[in-house]
Each structure stands twice: as C-alpha cells, then as structure tokens.
Design a protein around this motif. Structure first.
Motif, PDB file in Angstrom:
ATOM      1  N   GLY A 150      35.542  12.235 -44.243  1.00 52.69           N
ATOM      2  CA  GLY A 150      36.220  11.093 -44.868  1.00 52.69           C
ATOM      3  C   GLY A 150      37.736  11.173 -44.840  1.00 52.69           C
ATOM      4  N   VAL A 151      38.295  12.301 -44.382  1.00 50.51           N
ATOM      5  CA  VAL A 151      39.768  12.423 -44.356  1.00 50.51           C
ATOM      6  C   VAL A 151      40.279  11.832 -43.034  1.00 50.51           C
ATOM      7  N   PRO A 152      41.196  10.856 -43.087  1.00 48.53           N
ATOM      8  CA  PRO A 152      41.675  10.253 -41.840  1.00 48.53           C
ATOM      9  C   PRO A 152      42.479  11.229 -40.978  1.00 48.53           C
ATOM     10  N   VAL A 153      42.444  10.991 -39.663  1.00 47.77           N
ATOM     11  CA  VAL A 153      43.094  11.891 -38.708  1.00 47.77           C
ATOM     12  C   VAL A 153      44.307  11.204 -38.081  1.00 47.77           C
ATOM     13  N   VAL A 154      45.468  11.822 -38.285  1.00 42.96           N
ATOM     14  CA  VAL A 154      46.706  11.364 -37.648  1.00 42.96           C
ATOM     15  C   VAL A 154      47.025  12.364 -36.545  1.00 42.96           C
ATOM     16  N   THR A 155      47.189  11.878 -35.326  1.00 43.94           N
ATOM     17  CA  THR A 155      47.597  12.826 -34.271  1.00 43.94           C
ATOM     18  C   THR A 155      48.932  12.425 -33.695  1.00 43.94           C
ATOM     19  N   ASN A 158      51.902  13.763 -28.791  1.00 42.72           N
ATOM     20  CA  ASN A 158      51.914  14.906 -27.867  1.00 42.72           C
ATOM     21  C   ASN A 158      50.510  15.503 -27.786  1.00 42.72           C
ATOM     22  N   THR A 159      49.560  14.686 -27.362  1.00 42.34           N
ATOM     23  CA  THR A 159      48.162  15.095 -27.244  1.00 42.34           C
ATOM     24  C   THR A 159      47.545  14.359 -26.059  1.00 42.34           C
ATOM     25  N   SER A 160      46.382  14.841 -25.619  1.00 41.69           N
ATOM     26  CA  SER A 160      45.693  14.188 -24.505  1.00 41.69           C
ATOM     27  C   SER A 160      45.038  12.891 -24.966  1.00 41.69           C
ATOM     28  N   ALA A 161      44.641  12.063 -24.005  1.00 40.07           N
ATOM     29  CA  ALA A 161      43.922  10.819 -24.324  1.00 40.07           C
ATOM     30  C   ALA A 161      42.626  11.133 -25.061  1.00 40.07           C
ATOM     31  N   GLU A 162      41.987  12.224 -24.670  1.00 39.82           N
ATOM     32  CA  GLU A 162      40.713  12.613 -25.292  1.00 39.82           C
ATOM     33  C   GLU A 162      40.915  12.871 -26.796  1.00 39.82           C
ATOM     34  N   VAL A 163      42.019  13.516 -27.157  1.00 42.99           N
ATOM     35  CA  VAL A 163      42.319  13.793 -28.570  1.00 42.99           C
ATOM     36  C   VAL A 163      42.694  12.497 -29.295  1.00 42.99           C
ATOM     37  N   LYS A 164      43.482  11.663 -28.634  1.00 36.54           N
ATOM     38  CA  LYS A 164      43.846  10.373 -29.258  1.00 36.54           C
ATOM     39  C   LYS A 164      42.583   9.560 -29.551  1.00 36.54           C
ATOM     40  N   ALA A 165      41.614   9.635 -28.628  1.00 42.54           N
ATOM     41  CA  ALA A 165      40.378   8.855 -28.791  1.00 42.54           C
ATOM     42  C   ALA A 165      39.593   9.289 -30.028  1.00 42.54           C
ATOM     43  N   GLU A 166      39.795  10.516 -30.476  1.00 43.81           N
ATOM     44  CA  GLU A 166      39.078  11.027 -31.657  1.00 43.81           C
ATOM     45  C   GLU A 166      39.857  10.766 -32.946  1.00 43.81           C
ATOM     46  N   SER A 167      41.006  10.092 -32.834  1.00 44.91           N
ATOM     47  CA  SER A 167      41.923   9.967 -33.975  1.00 44.91           C
ATOM     48  C   SER A 167      41.885   8.574 -34.576  1.00 44.91           C
ATOM     49  N   ASP A 168      42.335   8.478 -35.832  1.00 44.78           N
ATOM     50  CA  ASP A 168      42.441   7.155 -36.461  1.00 44.78           C
ATOM     51  C   ASP A 168      43.728   6.472 -36.049  1.00 44.78           C
ATOM     52  N   ILE A 169      44.778   7.257 -35.937  1.00 48.99           N
ATOM     53  CA  ILE A 169      46.093   6.676 -35.629  1.00 48.99           C
ATOM     54  C   ILE A 169      46.969   7.773 -35.030  1.00 48.99           C
ATOM     55  N   CYS A 170      47.875   7.365 -34.152  1.00 47.85           N
ATOM     56  CA  CYS A 170      48.859   8.308 -33.603  1.00 47.85           C
ATOM     57  C   CYS A 170      50.179   8.149 -34.336  1.00 47.85           C
ATOM     58  N   CYS A 171      51.064   9.102 -34.117  1.00 52.94           N
ATOM     59  CA  CYS A 171      52.433   8.991 -34.637  1.00 52.94           C
ATOM     60  C   CYS A 171      53.359   9.726 -33.696  1.00 52.94           C
ATOM     61  N   THR A 172      54.640   9.508 -33.864  1.00 49.78           N
ATOM     62  CA  THR A 172      55.642  10.342 -33.194  1.00 49.78           C
ATOM     63  C   THR A 172      56.532  10.915 -34.294  1.00 49.78           C
ATOM     64  N   SER A 173      57.522  11.689 -33.896  1.00 47.20           N
ATOM     65  CA  SER A 173      58.433  12.238 -34.900  1.00 47.20           C
ATOM     66  C   SER A 173      59.289  11.130 -35.515  1.00 47.20           C
ATOM     67  N   ALA A 174      59.311   9.953 -34.873  1.00 46.49           N
ATOM     68  CA  ALA A 174      60.139   8.847 -35.383  1.00 46.49           C
ATOM     69  C   ALA A 174      59.432   8.021 -36.455  1.00 46.49           C
ATOM     70  N   ASN A 175      58.137   8.228 -36.643  1.00 46.10           N
ATOM     71  CA  ASN A 175      57.436   7.415 -37.657  1.00 46.10           C
ATOM     72  C   ASN A 175      56.312   8.177 -38.372  1.00 46.10           C
ATOM     73  N   ALA A 176      56.332   9.515 -38.277  1.00 45.07           N
ATOM     74  CA  ALA A 176      55.221  10.309 -38.806  1.00 45.07           C
ATOM     75  C   ALA A 176      54.990  10.044 -40.304  1.00 45.07           C
TER      76      ALA A 176
END
Ligand code: 13P
Ligand code: SF4
Length: 349
Positions: A150-155, A158-176
């Motif tokens: 139940g804990v959301p995943v922020v990636t 700087n990760t592969s597409a495969e990791v992004k696909a397993e995530s709820d949302i991405c971020c960069t250092s500009a909006n983490a």
C-alpha cells in the motif's frame, strides 16, 4: 524491456571535414562561446563537425536535446535545447521534430522514447549508462512493494524503463519534494538514490523509505572538500546536487538540480563559485558568465563523457543508435512519467 536496433551497415565518408570559409562563417557566433574551451589549433577540426551536424539536423528534421553535463562543443555548439533531466523530458514531450538525438545518458533517451513511441530517438553511444539506473531492477521494486503493502513508489528518472513501469510516479531532483507530497500519503518508497531520499526527507514531513543506490560521481564529494574550498577561497558560493552525501549538502550554500544551480549563478553572480557536480557543467556555465571565477572540484561522469561531437555526427549520418522501449513496458512507464510531468518543476527546481 528496452531494445536497441543494432547499427545498420550504413557507410558514409568519415574522412575529416574541411575547414572552409563557409564553415568559418556558419560557426562564427559559436566560436566566441567556445573560445575558452576549444583552443585555436583545434577549431579547424571542431568547426566543420558543428557545421555538418547543424546541416544534418535540417536534413533529418532532428532536434538535439543536451543535458547540462555535455561538453561545451555539444552544449554550446549543436544543442537546440539544453537542461536538466526534467527539462529534457519536458522538451521531449513538446517537440514536433521527427528525430530526437539525446545527448545525455541512456535513461534520458529511454524517457524520451517512452514519451514519444512514434518518434526516432537516438543516442550517440549506447554505453552511456548511469550507476543509479544500473543499481535497481523491476524485480527489486516488486519485492519492496511486497514488503511495504500500500505504500506508493516514487522513482527517480535515473532508472530503466522496466523500473519506471513498476512505479507510481517518477521525479527528478528538480521536483522530488513536490512529487512526494503530491501523493497525499504519510509514507512513500523513494528509489533508488539514498542521498536524494535523505535530502527530500529534510524538506517534507512525509516518511521516506529509501534504497541504497548512489551516483558514482556525486558520492565522491566530501565535507572535507568543502572545508578546503572555503579555506582557499573565503566567500566562495558552494552549490551542490542532492545526489551528494548529506554532510556535503549540510555544508553547502544551496542544494538543487543542475538547472537550479545554473539559475543560482545567474541570479546571485557570485565573484567566486564552486559547482559540486560534474566538471563539464562548470565549463558550460563559465562560458556564459566569463566575469565569474569558477573553482572546479572536477568529478567526471564516465557515462556522460562517452557522448562526443564526432559521435553525434555519426549518430545523425547513420541514424544510430535507436532507443526503443517495448510497448507493454512503455505504456506503464509512460503513466509514471506523465504523472511527474503533470506535477512540473518544484519551487526550488
Ligand atoms: P539533473 O536532473 O539535476 O540534471 O541531474 C541528472 C543527473 O544525472 C545528475 O547526476
Ligand atoms: Fe548517473 Fe551520476 Fe552520471 Fe548523473 S552523474 S548520469 S547520476 S552516474
């Protein structure tokens, strides 16, 4: 899964290009920008490459997106748009060009390909990776999800597409921070950069569960480096990237993305400044602010360093190396990237 089309046996005349009067005229404005970084003796080699790449961009309806860590010959010489990881993703989302040459590392090209499955996304050297992206897999994310139901995943991007696909949302250092807070959750899994996670935890009340990934470039900076800088140059403004260890960030005058660091230099015009990040960025910013003294703590990213001007030319001549993402993976990764783009740039980014 990401696939990359092997280079087709496209031949082109790879002999050095001549430095003609037409080339000199076409590159005259760039010459001024590159006066510090390209010595006169090298200009007759560099200028024809810049002129040829600019011609190829028109012929191919291509755009060059360059990360802030690219060498000045790419950053000032041939890039159409420059920026941090977030800006590159935003630009890739908005461009009408048919071909995107991503001058940066593989995860950046992959992000552009995820957003633009119908476009041709090229990277000049397929080996331009990233220690953070290589340190985590989709299976790792699935395991962490099972451990923290139940804990959301922020990636981090700087990760592969495969990791992004397993995530709820991405971020960069500009909006983490803004991305973490956009989820409305008391706890988030924040992957994979331990130090960026620690920095975000100092900026929010959301509980951050981290992962032990590191950037091989920024992890090398130490608080002792900063002490030595301040002793050598009293009054120096020290700007750091949040991929650096917590003690480095605590001793810095400002912490932010590569673009946020550049904005600080532009706004504050310090007499003397140290950008605690990849060396090429200091060269690029120094070319824009020749009146400021840049003290270069010099840590080179070997991955970024693989992208060179001659390779950009080969990339556009032969239309290699194409970066594509399997559509089943891309569709899931796209959701995480689009959610990040909807949050936009943070207040400090
Ligand atoms: P930015 O998103 O701040 O440009 O950082 C990307 C990166 O790879 C830093 O090492
Ligand atoms: Fe990856 Fe660090 Fe290089 Fe950035 S500087 S691409 S985070 S290894």
């Amino acid at each position: 899964m990401t696939t990359t089309t092997p280079a087709p046996p496209t031949l082109f005349d790879n002999r050095p290009l001549p430095y003609t009067a037409a080339v000199a005229a076409a590159t005259a404005d760039v010459r001024e920008r590159l006066r510090e970084s390209v010595p006169d003796i090298e200009w007759p080699i560099v200028a024809p490459l810049i002129a040829r790449i600019n011609e190829l961009k028109r012929e191919r309806n291509a755009i060059i997106l360059a990360h802030n860590y690219m060498p000045p010959t790419i950053y000032h010489g041939v890039a159409d748009l420059r920026g941090d990881s977030l800006a590159l993703a935003q630009m890739a989302n908005e461009t009408a060009a048919e071909v995107i040459v991503l001058c940066g590392v593989h995860f950046m090209a992959e992000t552009a390909a995820i957003i633009n499955p119908e476009k041709t996304v090229l990277i000049p050297d397929l080996r331009a990776g990233c220690s953070l992206a290589e340190g985590i897999t989709g299976a790792d994310v699935r395991r962490l999800r099972a451990e923290h139901p139940g804990v959301p995943v922020v990636t981090y991007v700087n990760t592969s597409a495969e990791v992004k696909a397993e995530s709820d949302i991405c971020c960069t250092s500009a909006n983490a921070v803004e991305v973490v807070e956009s989820l409305g959750s008391d706890r988030v899994l924040f992957l994979p950069d331990e130090y960026l996670a620690a920095w975000v935890a100092t900026q929010t009340t959301v509980e951050i569960i981290d992962y032990k990934g590191h950037c091989m470039v920024h992890e090398r900076f130490t608080a002792a480096d900063l002490d030595a800088l301040r002793a050598a140059r009293p009054g120096v403004l020290i700007l750091s990237h949040p991929e650096s260890p917590p003690e480095v960030l605590a001793a810095s005058d400002f912490v932010g993305s590569t673009s946020a660091m550049i904005k600080q230099v532009a706004a504050r015009r310090p007499a003397s400044v140290a950008l605690m990040t990849e060396c090429s960025m200091s060269d690029n910013v120094a070319a824009e602010f020749p009146e400021l003294e840049f003290i270069r703590p010099c840590q080179l990213c070997p991955h970024m360093g693989r992208i060179t001007l001659p390779k950009v030319r080969v990339s556009l001549e032969t239309m290699t190396h194409r970066v594509t993402v399997d559509e089943a993976v891309a569709a899931r990764a796209r959701q995480a990237v689009e959610r990040m783009l909807a949050v936009g740039r943070g207040t400090r980014g």
